[in-house]
Design an enzyme around this catalytic site. Structure first.
Site, short mmCIF file in Angstrom:
data_model
loop_
_atom_site.label_atom_id
_atom_site.label_comp_id
_atom_site.label_asym_id
_atom_site.label_seq_id
_atom_site.Cartn_x
_atom_site.Cartn_y
_atom_site.Cartn_z
N TYR A 191 -32.44 3.51 -19.14
CA TYR A 191 -31.07 3.64 -19.65
C TYR A 191 -30.23 4.18 -18.50
O TYR A 191 -30.52 3.91 -17.34
CB TYR A 191 -31.05 4.54 -20.91
CG TYR A 191 -29.76 4.46 -21.68
CD1 TYR A 191 -29.23 3.24 -22.07
CD2 TYR A 191 -29.06 5.61 -22.00
CE1 TYR A 191 -28.03 3.15 -22.76
CE2 TYR A 191 -27.86 5.54 -22.70
CZ TYR A 191 -27.35 4.30 -23.08
OH TYR A 191 -26.17 4.24 -23.75
N LYS B 287 -40.79 -14.02 -42.51
CA LYS B 287 -40.76 -15.08 -41.50
C LYS B 287 -40.88 -14.49 -40.10
O LYS B 287 -41.60 -15.01 -39.24
CB LYS B 287 -39.44 -15.85 -41.61
CG LYS B 287 -39.42 -17.17 -40.90
CD LYS B 287 -39.99 -18.25 -41.78
CE LYS B 287 -39.85 -19.62 -41.17
NZ LYS B 287 -40.23 -20.68 -42.11
#
Length: 451
Positions: free
Chosen positions: A50, A105
């Site tokens: 970061y 899914k």
């Protein structure tokens, strides 16, 4: 001696997944989570991953967009997008009620194909808004899997996005269903000794799945003249004035009215099935939608794929008793599952590994041929015509076939040898399963208990 299973036992088995689903969805509070793919050696590493360190990859991408996939996980991340207007056999249940399906899914994408997938359920039914939403999502995803969108707008949405989006867009209820159907049919025809060019086919249902199945069947050599499609009002034929009057809205249906059913047979499913060799049904959840009496009208050694969700149009044992030689369904708890789950994870694996720009019908055909070939090599029978989700090698080979076809067609951004592609696909697929097992071993995923 093998003990015969009673019909009551078969029915109880068929009900078990739904009963267990309520227990395990509540137990886990969902099915997916995000986990890091990089090592955090200490808190100082956050200055790398970061701020301030992350500014360097940001600037590198800004200067050279080709570095985007090199420096982020976007290359392996897709979205499962739905407005939830046609969820399984449940219909228009809304984006919140449909979320468990899209999350499921994503689980299949990850576990079977090593693909990172995110469920995106949209609170709109407007096709143009859905198209715009997908375009807005492009920077975050390498490909889009459209799911459970009602007919006929699903065709409009897919066609527009394939033409206008900068990433591959595929509708699994169309292309995925057709791919696995074809894989199963290739081997079923081998078992009964019939040729694709000779058989008469009845497609029960005229929605997204049946339209795509017909397109792929004809591309593979099936004869449109001896193919019939049946919708809720009967067999499609040139005299269907209800469709002719709305042919702009139902363009695919009207096309089939004029290109199939050369004898212009009329009536319903009963009339269509007389002497038919193959029944491919994607209509409404059963049982009782198709009767044993209708199956008895079919030709000898008939093939029946009854694939409605969550319950097939006729119980497979009833179809067999009525004379069907080979019966497939969409369910994993019955023999011969001809369901998208053995198609889309590996197809997307191959697409992502070569950076394919789109997913063509020829890529679907080679995927189907790969699945059929794998099953034939390990042995096929009336009860086993296609690979199962428990055969990872089938997924690797399918991914390689798709990736190589994309390169052959000139639509791949990455050029890679077959051996390199195999190594890449196998690594991604195996690592997903190994990560799952490691999380269980570490106690990060609790063992599933339903009894």
């Amino acid at each position: 001696m093998v003990e015969k299973v009673t019909k009551d036992e078969l029915l109880a088995k068929a009900k078990k997944p739904a009963e267990d689903a309520m227990k395990l969805h509540a137990f886990y509070h969902g099915k997916m989570q995000t986990v890091p793919k990089c090592q955090v050696r200490g808190y100082n590493d956050f200055a790398i991953y970061y701020t301030p360190g992350v500014s360097e990859p940001c600037l590198a991408i800004k200067a050279d967009m080709s570095k985007f996939d090199e420096l982020t996980n976007r290359w392996n991340t897709i979205a499962v997008v739905s407005d939830c207007t046609r969820v399984l056999g449940l219909g228009d249940i809304g984006p919140k009620a449909g979320y468990p399906v899209m999350e499921g899914k994503c689980l299949l994408f990850k576990y079977l194909g090593g693909v990172d997938a995110m469920p995106i359920c949209l609170d709109t039914k407007d096709p143009d808004e859905i198209i715009q939403a997908v375009k807005w999502l492009e920077p975050s995803f390498a490909a889009i899997n459209l799911e459970d969108i009602a007919n006929p707008k699903c065709f409009y949405i897919l066609d527009r996005l394939r033409a206008e989006a900068g990433i591959p867009v595929w509708h699994d209820d169309q292309q995925g269903t057709a791919t696995v159907m074809l894989a199963g049919l290739i081997n079923a025809l081998k078992i009964v000794g019939k040729k694709i060019s000779d058989v008469s086919v009845v497609l029960n249902g005229a929605g997204a799945a049946s339209v795509a199945c017909a397109r792929l069947l004809f591309a593979y050599g099936a004869n449109p003249k001896v193919t019939m499609m049946v919708d809720s009002k009967g067999i499609l034929h040139p005299g269907r004035k209800d469709l002719e009057e709305k042919k702009e809205k139902y363009a695919d249906k009207w096309r089939f009215c004029t290109t199939t059913n050369a004898e212009a047979r009329v009536g319903g499913l009963t009339e269509a099935l007389k002497n038919a060799d193959v029944l491919i049904s994607y209509s409404k959840s059963g049982p009782g939608v198709i009767t044993p009496e209708q199956i008895k009208l079919m030709a000898r050694d008939a093939i029946c794929f009854v694939c409605a969700n969550p319950i097939p149009e006729i119980w497979p044992w009833e179809a067999k008793e009525a004379g069907a030689k080979i019966v497939g369904t969409g369910r994993s708890d019955f023999p011969n599952q001809v369901n998208n789950s053995i198609g889309f994870p590996a197809i997307f694996r191959g697409v992502l590994d070569v950076g394919a720009k789109t997913i063509t019908d020829d890529m679907c055909i080679v995927a189907a041929e790969s699945l059929a070939e794998y099953a034939e090599e390990r042995g096929i029978s009336e009860e086993s015509i296609a690979p199962t989700m428990g055969e990872p090698e089938a997924f690797v080979r399918e991914a390689v076939a798709v990736g190589m076809e994309a390169q052959k067609e000139g639509i791949a951004l990455i050029q890679i040898t077959e051996e390199e592609l195999r190594h890449k696909a196998k690594s991604m697929i195996n690592s997903a399963r190994e990560a799952h097992d490691a999380l269980i071993k570490a106690g990060c995923i609790a063992p599933a208990v339903t009894d």
